[in-house]
Motif scaffolding. Structure first.
Motif, PDB file in Angstrom:
ATOM      1  N   PRO A 206      42.393  49.534  68.198  1.00 21.72           N
ATOM      2  CA  PRO A 206      43.041  49.818  69.479  1.00 21.72           C
ATOM      3  C   PRO A 206      43.420  48.577  70.280  1.00 21.72           C
ATOM      4  O   PRO A 206      43.660  48.685  71.483  1.00 21.72           O
ATOM      5  N   GLY A 207      43.429  47.391  69.682  1.00 19.92           N
ATOM      6  CA  GLY A 207      43.761  46.193  70.449  1.00 19.92           C
ATOM      7  C   GLY A 207      44.454  45.153  69.596  1.00 19.92           C
ATOM      8  O   GLY A 207      44.922  45.437  68.500  1.00 19.92           O
ATOM      9  N   ASP A 208      44.513  43.931  70.105  1.00 22.88           N
ATOM     10  CA  ASP A 208      45.178  42.844  69.406  1.00 22.88           C
ATOM     11  C   ASP A 208      44.329  42.341  68.238  1.00 22.88           C
ATOM     12  O   ASP A 208      43.153  42.665  68.116  1.00 22.88           O
ATOM     13  N   ALA A 209      44.935  41.482  67.399  1.00 17.58           N
ATOM     14  CA  ALA A 209      44.218  40.940  66.248  1.00 17.58           C
ATOM     15  C   ALA A 209      44.623  39.493  66.009  1.00 17.58           C
ATOM     16  O   ALA A 209      45.743  39.085  66.315  1.00 17.58           O
ATOM     17  N   ASN A 210      43.706  38.724  65.466  1.00 19.54           N
ATOM     18  CA  ASN A 210      44.037  37.438  64.883  1.00 19.54           C
ATOM     19  C   ASN A 210      44.528  37.679  63.457  1.00 19.54           C
ATOM     20  O   ASN A 210      44.137  38.659  62.815  1.00 19.54           O
ATOM     21  N   VAL A 211      45.351  36.770  62.945  1.00 22.50           N
ATOM     22  CA  VAL A 211      45.906  36.921  61.597  1.00 22.50           C
ATOM     23  C   VAL A 211      45.648  35.650  60.810  1.00 22.50           C
ATOM     24  O   VAL A 211      45.918  34.543  61.288  1.00 22.50           O
ATOM     25  N   PHE A 212      45.131  35.818  59.603  1.00 23.20           N
ATOM     26  CA  PHE A 212      44.858  34.716  58.686  1.00 23.20           C
ATOM     27  C   PHE A 212      45.752  34.903  57.466  1.00 23.20           C
ATOM     28  O   PHE A 212      45.737  35.965  56.830  1.00 23.20           O
TER      29      PHE A 212
ATOM     30  N   ASP B 261      52.429  46.453  51.765  1.00 25.65           N
ATOM     31  CA  ASP B 261      53.384  45.347  51.647  1.00 25.65           C
ATOM     32  C   ASP B 261      53.768  44.932  53.055  1.00 25.65           C
ATOM     33  O   ASP B 261      54.497  45.646  53.753  1.00 25.65           O
ATOM     34  N   MET B 262      53.300  43.770  53.477  1.00 24.10           N
ATOM     35  CA  MET B 262      53.498  43.343  54.854  1.00 24.10           C
ATOM     36  C   MET B 262      54.893  42.798  55.118  1.00 24.10           C
ATOM     37  O   MET B 262      55.173  42.338  56.220  1.00 24.10           O
ATOM     38  N   THR B 263      55.780  42.847  54.136  1.00 23.89           N
ATOM     39  CA  THR B 263      57.176  42.481  54.385  1.00 23.89           C
ATOM     40  C   THR B 263      58.040  43.707  54.674  1.00 23.89           C
ATOM     41  O   THR B 263      59.226  43.550  54.995  1.00 23.89           O
ATOM     42  N   GLN B 264      57.471  44.888  54.573  1.00 25.37           N
ATOM     43  CA  GLN B 264      58.249  46.104  54.816  1.00 25.37           C
ATOM     44  C   GLN B 264      58.356  46.396  56.311  1.00 25.37           C
ATOM     45  O   GLN B 264      57.424  46.119  57.074  1.00 25.37           O
ATOM     46  N   PRO B 265      59.474  46.965  56.767  1.00 25.89           N
ATOM     47  CA  PRO B 265      59.637  47.260  58.194  1.00 25.89           C
ATOM     48  C   PRO B 265      58.499  48.128  58.715  1.00 25.89           C
ATOM     49  O   PRO B 265      58.119  49.126  58.081  1.00 25.89           O
ATOM     50  N   GLY B 266      57.939  47.735  59.842  1.00 22.95           N
ATOM     51  CA  GLY B 266      56.885  48.518  60.478  1.00 22.95           C
ATOM     52  C   GLY B 266      55.521  48.394  59.842  1.00 22.95           C
ATOM     53  O   GLY B 266      54.594  49.124  60.209  1.00 22.95           O
ATOM     54  N   ALA B 267      55.347  47.457  58.895  1.00 25.19           N
ATOM     55  CA  ALA B 267      54.076  47.360  58.172  1.00 25.19           C
ATOM     56  C   ALA B 267      52.919  46.951  59.070  1.00 25.19           C
ATOM     57  O   ALA B 267      51.759  47.201  58.752  1.00 25.19           O
ATOM     58  N   GLY B 268      53.214  46.320  60.212  1.00 29.03           N
ATOM     59  CA  GLY B 268      52.141  45.924  61.107  1.00 29.03           C
ATOM     60  C   GLY B 268      51.615  47.050  61.966  1.00 29.03           C
ATOM     61  O   GLY B 268      50.539  46.938  62.566  1.00 29.03           O
ATOM     62  N   ALA B 269      52.343  48.158  62.017  1.00 36.73           N
ATOM     63  CA  ALA B 269      51.958  49.271  62.890  1.00 36.73           C
ATOM     64  C   ALA B 269      50.621  49.853  62.459  1.00 36.73           C
ATOM     65  O   ALA B 269      50.384  50.127  61.283  1.00 36.73           O
TER      66      ALA B 269
ATOM     67  N   GLU C 231      53.879  42.210  65.799  1.00 41.47           N
ATOM     68  CA  GLU C 231      53.234  43.485  66.115  1.00 41.47           C
ATOM     69  C   GLU C 231      51.720  43.355  66.067  1.00 41.47           C
ATOM     70  O   GLU C 231      51.004  43.913  66.907  1.00 41.47           O
ATOM     71  N   LEU C 232      51.233  42.598  65.117  1.00 40.78           N
ATOM     72  CA  LEU C 232      49.786  42.502  64.914  1.00 40.78           C
ATOM     73  C   LEU C 232      49.072  41.720  66.008  1.00 40.78           C
ATOM     74  O   LEU C 232      48.010  42.119  66.471  1.00 40.78           O
TER      75      LEU C 232
END
Length: 269
Positions: free
Chosen positions: A142-148, A129-137, A170-171
């Motif tokens: 080991p690096g950055d990401a694009n998000v769709f 659930d990407m609305t939960q605190p810390g879900a992007g961790a 974070e993502l």
């Protein structure tokens, strides 16, 4: 040309469906995560002749975003597909990016996505659930990401929209970019379902299933973006109108194309 009186009668007839919509939607679980998981648990068909309302069965929509993505996504970064559902967009994106991770709140959606991605080696899926605190961790190591993100924010309330975008910070890290495309239908729920072919006599099966099992969606456009995306934390690189494709539902009299909105965001450094 219809007379003013005929136009009024036509508009009135449209609203006769309202009690039916209320009755159908009563059974939808109030808990968002439960609702989505039960929905996907009951889906037997995706793609051609899909039971899923927003599944057009083709890559046409995502390929329509390709030029925008080329302008802004770093092609060397992986992509996180947030709210991936059965993973159709994830699989399409995998043709252009080194690795794609699809994430969804529903375990049943993730299980189906894994099944349908068999043989595609640069796609994986995760229940979260990407609305939960810390879900992007941990999703971009080991690096950055694009998000769709396609068709997620318009089904969230304001608090969850803000929480989702907080996790996107974070993502993306330093080099990543967010692309989002959302339904932005300028009308009330009755007008929306009528646009998709619902009438007092008939509601197309994919649409009725969504009404029965899922929370009522809203819309997401520039005003909603301004509320969900703090200007001191995000830069809007590009935005504009989009066309969201739904299940064709050929037995309906409605339109399978829904007005939408897209935006490209980058984290302020």
């Amino acid at each position: 040309m219809s007379s003013p009186a005929e136009s009024v009668r036509s508009a009135f007839r449209k609203y006769l469906i309202l009690p039916k919509l209320i009755r159908l939607s009563r059974a939808a679980p109030k808990d968002r995560a439960v609702a989505w998981d039960r929905y996907w648990e009951g889906i037997a068909r995706t793609g051609s002749r899909s039971e899923v309302l927003w599944d057009s069965g083709t890559d046409h929509e995502v390929l329509g975003y390709h030029e925008v993505l080329k302008r802004h996504f770093d092609p060397g970064l992986p992509v996180v597909d947030v709210g991936c559902g059965h993973g159709g967009f994830s699989r399409a994106l995998a043709a252009f990016y080194p690795r794609v991770l699809g994430v969804d709140v529903s375990g049943h959606a993730v299980a189906r996505a894994r099944e349908e991605a068999a043989g595609i080696h640069n796609v994986s899926y995760l229940e979260r659930d990407m609305t939960q605190p810390g879900a992007g961790a941990g999703l971009r190591e080991p690096g950055d990401a694009n998000v769709f993100i396609r068709g997620v924010l318009h089904v969230l309330d304001r608090a969850d929209q803000a929480a989702l975008m907080e996790n996107m910070l974070e993502l993306v890290g330093v080099r990543g970019t967010v692309f989002l495309a959302e339904t932005n239908f300028q009308g009330n729920p009755v007008e929306y379902v009528s646009h998709l072919g619902a009438s007092l006599r008939n509601i197309p099966a994919p649409l009725e299933l969504a009404i029965r099992k899922l929370p009522m969606p809203g819309r997401f456009g520039p005003e909603e973006l301004a509320r969900a995306v703090p200007a001191d934390r995000w830069s809007v690189l590009e935005d504009g109108s989009a066309t969201i494709e739904t299940n064709p539902m050929t037995d309906a009299l409605g339109d399978s194309l829904v007005p939408g909105y897209f935006a490209v965001l980058r984290k302020r450094q």
